[in-house]
Scaffold this motif. Structure first.
Motif, short mmCIF file in Angstrom:
data_model
loop_
_atom_site.label_atom_id
_atom_site.label_comp_id
_atom_site.label_asym_id
_atom_site.label_seq_id
_atom_site.Cartn_x
_atom_site.Cartn_y
_atom_site.Cartn_z
N LYS A 1 0.98 -1.14 -0.10
CA LYS A 1 -0.01 -0.06 0.02
C LYS A 1 0.75 1.20 -0.04
O LYS A 1 1.94 1.36 0.71
N CYS A 2 0.39 2.29 -0.78
CA CYS A 2 1.14 3.43 -0.87
C CYS A 2 0.14 4.79 -0.92
O CYS A 2 -0.60 4.48 -1.81
N ASP A 3 0.28 5.80 -0.42
CA ASP A 3 -0.61 6.96 -0.52
C ASP A 3 -0.25 8.13 -1.30
O ASP A 3 -0.70 9.31 -1.12
N VAL A 4 0.99 8.05 -1.81
CA VAL A 4 2.04 9.06 -2.44
C VAL A 4 1.27 9.10 -3.83
O VAL A 4 2.06 8.36 -4.85
N GLU A 5 0.40 9.68 -4.27
CA GLU A 5 -0.40 9.68 -5.58
C GLU A 5 0.71 10.27 -6.71
O GLU A 5 0.40 10.17 -7.84
N ASN A 6 1.73 11.18 -6.39
CA ASN A 6 2.53 11.56 -7.58
C ASN A 6 3.61 10.81 -7.71
O ASN A 6 4.53 10.91 -8.58
N CYS A 7 3.40 9.34 -7.34
CA CYS A 7 4.59 8.34 -7.49
C CYS A 7 3.98 7.65 -8.95
O CYS A 7 2.86 7.33 -9.02
N ALA B 1 -1.27 3.39 -7.98
CA ALA B 1 -2.40 3.09 -8.68
C ALA B 1 -3.79 3.07 -7.81
O ALA B 1 -3.61 3.31 -6.52
N HIS B 2 -4.77 3.18 -8.20
CA HIS B 2 -6.11 3.36 -7.69
C HIS B 2 -6.21 2.30 -6.51
O HIS B 2 -5.73 1.38 -6.61
N GLY B 3 -6.73 2.65 -5.59
CA GLY B 3 -6.94 1.99 -4.30
C GLY B 3 -5.61 2.02 -3.33
O GLY B 3 -5.29 1.21 -2.51
N ASP B 4 -4.51 3.07 -3.45
CA ASP B 4 -3.24 3.07 -2.96
C ASP B 4 -2.56 2.14 -3.13
O ASP B 4 -2.04 1.44 -2.10
N GLN B 5 -2.77 1.39 -4.16
CA GLN B 5 -1.72 0.26 -4.49
C GLN B 5 -0.32 0.55 -5.13
O GLN B 5 -0.39 1.55 -6.02
N CYS B 6 0.74 0.06 -4.65
CA CYS B 6 1.98 0.22 -5.35
C CYS B 6 2.37 -0.97 -6.49
O CYS B 6 1.99 -2.11 -5.83
N VAL B 7 2.38 -0.41 -7.79
CA VAL B 7 2.51 -1.60 -8.68
C VAL B 7 4.15 -1.68 -9.28
O VAL B 7 4.37 -1.97 -10.46
N ALA B 8 4.93 -1.20 -8.48
CA ALA B 8 6.31 -1.59 -8.82
C ALA B 8 6.92 -2.85 -8.79
O ALA B 8 6.24 -3.56 -7.92
N ASP B 9 7.86 -3.15 -9.75
CA ASP B 9 8.11 -4.66 -9.71
C ASP B 9 8.90 -5.00 -8.40
O ASP B 9 8.82 -6.35 -8.06
N SER B 10 9.48 -4.14 -7.71
CA SER B 10 10.14 -4.60 -6.56
C SER B 10 10.20 -3.21 -5.90
O SER B 10 9.98 -1.93 -6.32
N ILE B 11 10.52 -3.15 -4.46
CA ILE B 11 10.49 -1.98 -3.49
C ILE B 11 11.73 -2.18 -2.66
O ILE B 11 12.19 -3.11 -2.44
N TYR B 12 12.47 -0.73 -2.79
CA TYR B 12 13.64 -0.59 -2.09
C TYR B 12 13.50 0.57 -0.84
O TYR B 12 13.07 1.85 -1.26
N ILE B 13 13.56 0.03 0.25
CA ILE B 13 13.45 1.03 1.43
C ILE B 13 14.90 0.96 2.12
O ILE B 13 15.45 0.16 2.23
#
Length: 51
Positions: free
Chosen positions: A6-12, A16-28
């Motif tokens: 989940k992600c709420d950063v709409e300018n990334c 995607a709709h529903g606060d979904q992150c659609v990246a292939d991988s995540i790096y924190i």
């Protein structure tokens, strides 16, 4: 296994709709070294500004 991120950063570009992150991988990263004491000490390096 599909993982819901989940992600709420709409300018990334990966937001995607529903606060979904659609990246292939995540790096924190930890902002103050390798260990973080709380969520405020982390940052998503996967972020890319949506054009």
């Amino acid at each position: 296994m599909k993982l819901e991120v989940k992600c709420d950063v709409e300018n990334c570009k990966y937001w995607a709709h529903g606060d979904q992150c659609v990246a292939d991988s995540i790096y924190i990263i930890g902002l103050h070294g390798e260990k973080a004491a709380n969520v405020g000490e982390t940052a998503c390096k996967t972020f890319e500004h949506r054009e």
